[in-house]
Design a protein around this motif. Structure first.
Motif, PDB file in Angstrom:
ATOM      1  N   TYR A 253      10.216   2.289  -2.495  1.00 47.06           N
ATOM      2  CA  TYR A 253       9.115   1.556  -1.867  1.00 47.06           C
ATOM      3  C   TYR A 253       7.844   1.672  -2.720  1.00 47.06           C
ATOM      4  O   TYR A 253       7.155   0.669  -2.973  1.00 47.06           O
ATOM      5  CB  TYR A 253       8.871   2.103  -0.460  1.00 47.06           C
ATOM      6  CG  TYR A 253       7.715   1.435   0.265  1.00 47.06           C
ATOM      7  CD1 TYR A 253       7.925   0.338   1.093  1.00 47.06           C
ATOM      8  CD2 TYR A 253       6.410   1.908   0.103  1.00 47.06           C
ATOM      9  CE1 TYR A 253       6.865  -0.274   1.750  1.00 47.06           C
ATOM     10  CE2 TYR A 253       5.344   1.301   0.750  1.00 47.06           C
ATOM     11  CZ  TYR A 253       5.580   0.209   1.586  1.00 47.06           C
ATOM     12  OH  TYR A 253       4.530  -0.403   2.221  1.00 47.06           O
ATOM     13  N   THR A 254       7.562   2.887  -3.162  1.00 45.23           N
ATOM     14  CA  THR A 254       6.339   3.122  -3.932  1.00 45.23           C
ATOM     15  C   THR A 254       6.356   2.362  -5.251  1.00 45.23           C
ATOM     16  O   THR A 254       5.355   1.757  -5.644  1.00 45.23           O
ATOM     17  CB  THR A 254       6.158   4.631  -4.187  1.00 45.23           C
ATOM     18  OG1 THR A 254       6.064   5.312  -2.927  1.00 45.23           O
ATOM     19  CG2 THR A 254       4.900   4.895  -5.007  1.00 45.23           C
ATOM     20  N   ASP A 257       5.802  -1.260  -4.379  1.00 40.94           N
ATOM     21  CA  ASP A 257       4.450  -1.472  -3.859  1.00 40.94           C
ATOM     22  C   ASP A 257       3.420  -1.421  -4.985  1.00 40.94           C
ATOM     23  O   ASP A 257       2.459  -2.211  -4.996  1.00 40.94           O
ATOM     24  CB  ASP A 257       4.144  -0.406  -2.803  1.00 40.94           C
ATOM     25  CG  ASP A 257       2.777  -0.580  -2.171  1.00 40.94           C
ATOM     26  OD1 ASP A 257       2.476  -1.696  -1.678  1.00 40.94           O
ATOM     27  OD2 ASP A 257       1.996   0.393  -2.164  1.00 40.94           O
TER      28      ASP A 257
END
Length: 279
Positions: A253-254, A257
């Motif tokens: 996710y990071t 993102d």
């Protein structure tokens, strides 16, 4: 030699099919509290007859438990109370709590903890299939505590199922199954819930579902009656692997993102190392 199968669904029914094919036992007896399942098991020829549990124990030399693990916890001590020279084989998916429960039972030697690493996402007698166990692994757990003749009888049955064998402690078994089996089901359940939630507002989402989605989410069709007790009995190990899984999802996710596509590529490439294990 009569053989009793307690719980005639996918696991028990598939054992019944194979043992009848090989004529390993004179009679395959079923114990099934669900009347509809009992009737269907007879219709499908998975067992030769249905008997109450106490009658089946008295008339059999091998008693195989293929009910959910919470049910095994409930019935196993009572079964061991009644056996003399019979062999009781528990085929549940968790072992630590079960083995702790009967550790000091006077008939502990007549019991063997085994786990066939095989299955599908379906349940019930209709789910039983031939050759479910062929070339799969039967895990024997703390087999050194089982009487020699009892183990030999159980292992002879495993040979009829055409399975490979391995040996583990209860702690090893429950930790390893959390990583290779239990987390797979939790992930599939979570993905199904994610997509079903989105489907409420985007009703056409499943029109695009292909083989990749189907293979990833198929385990979400598994029975909650079987899997909730497994997660309960193996809670500590499942929480450990789930925590690690969430960490890995957070990393992905990071990277996305932050638009760190090089980092995302590295994580995906690192995950490809699983090909060394799974061909």
């Amino acid at each position: 030699m009569n053989i009793t199968i307690v719980g005639i669904g996918l696991i028990g029914g598939s054992i019944g099919i194979r043992l009848k094919e090989t004529q390993f036992g004179e009679k395959i007896i079923g114990v099934e509290k669900n009347e509809a399942n009992a009737k269907k098991a007879l219709q499908l020829g998975l067992v030769d007859e249905i008997q109450p549990l106490d009658d089946a124990i008295a008339s059999s030399k091998i008693i195989i438990l293929t009910v959910p693990v919470d049910a095994i916890m409930n019935i196993l001590p009572n079964i061991l109370d009644k056996v003399t020279d019979q062999v009781v084989i528990d085929m549940g998916s968790t072992k630590t709590n079960i083995l702790r429960l009967i550790a000091d039972h006077p008939n502990r030697g007549r019991y063997i903890a085994a786990h066939p690493m095989a299955g599908t996402e379906y349940s019930g007698p209709e789910a039983a299939i031939p050759n479910l166990y062929k070339d799969k692994v039967m895990v024997y757990v703390e087999a050194f505590k089982t009487d020699e003749d009892a183990f030999e009888r159980a292992d002879a049955m495993t040979e009829q199922l055409e399975m490979k064998t391995t040996f583990m402690t209860a702690e090893e078994h429950d930790m390893h199954t959390a990583y290779v089996s239990h987390i797979s089901h939790l992930t599939s359940f979570a993905l199904a819930l994610t997509v079903l939630e989105k489907e409420k507002s985007q009703g056409r989402i499943f029109e695009l579902a292909g083989s990749g989605f189907e293979s990833t989410v198929r385990l979400a069709k598994s029975s909650p009656d079987m899997w909730t007790p497994i997660f309960k009995q193996n809670r500590d190990n499942v929480l450990e692997v789930l925590e690690e899984h969430i960490k890995q999802l957070q990393k992905l996710y990071t990277k996305l993102d932050k638009e760190d596509y090089d980092g995302l590529h590295k994580l995906i490439k690192k995950s490809n190392k699983i090909k060394r294990i799974i061909k």
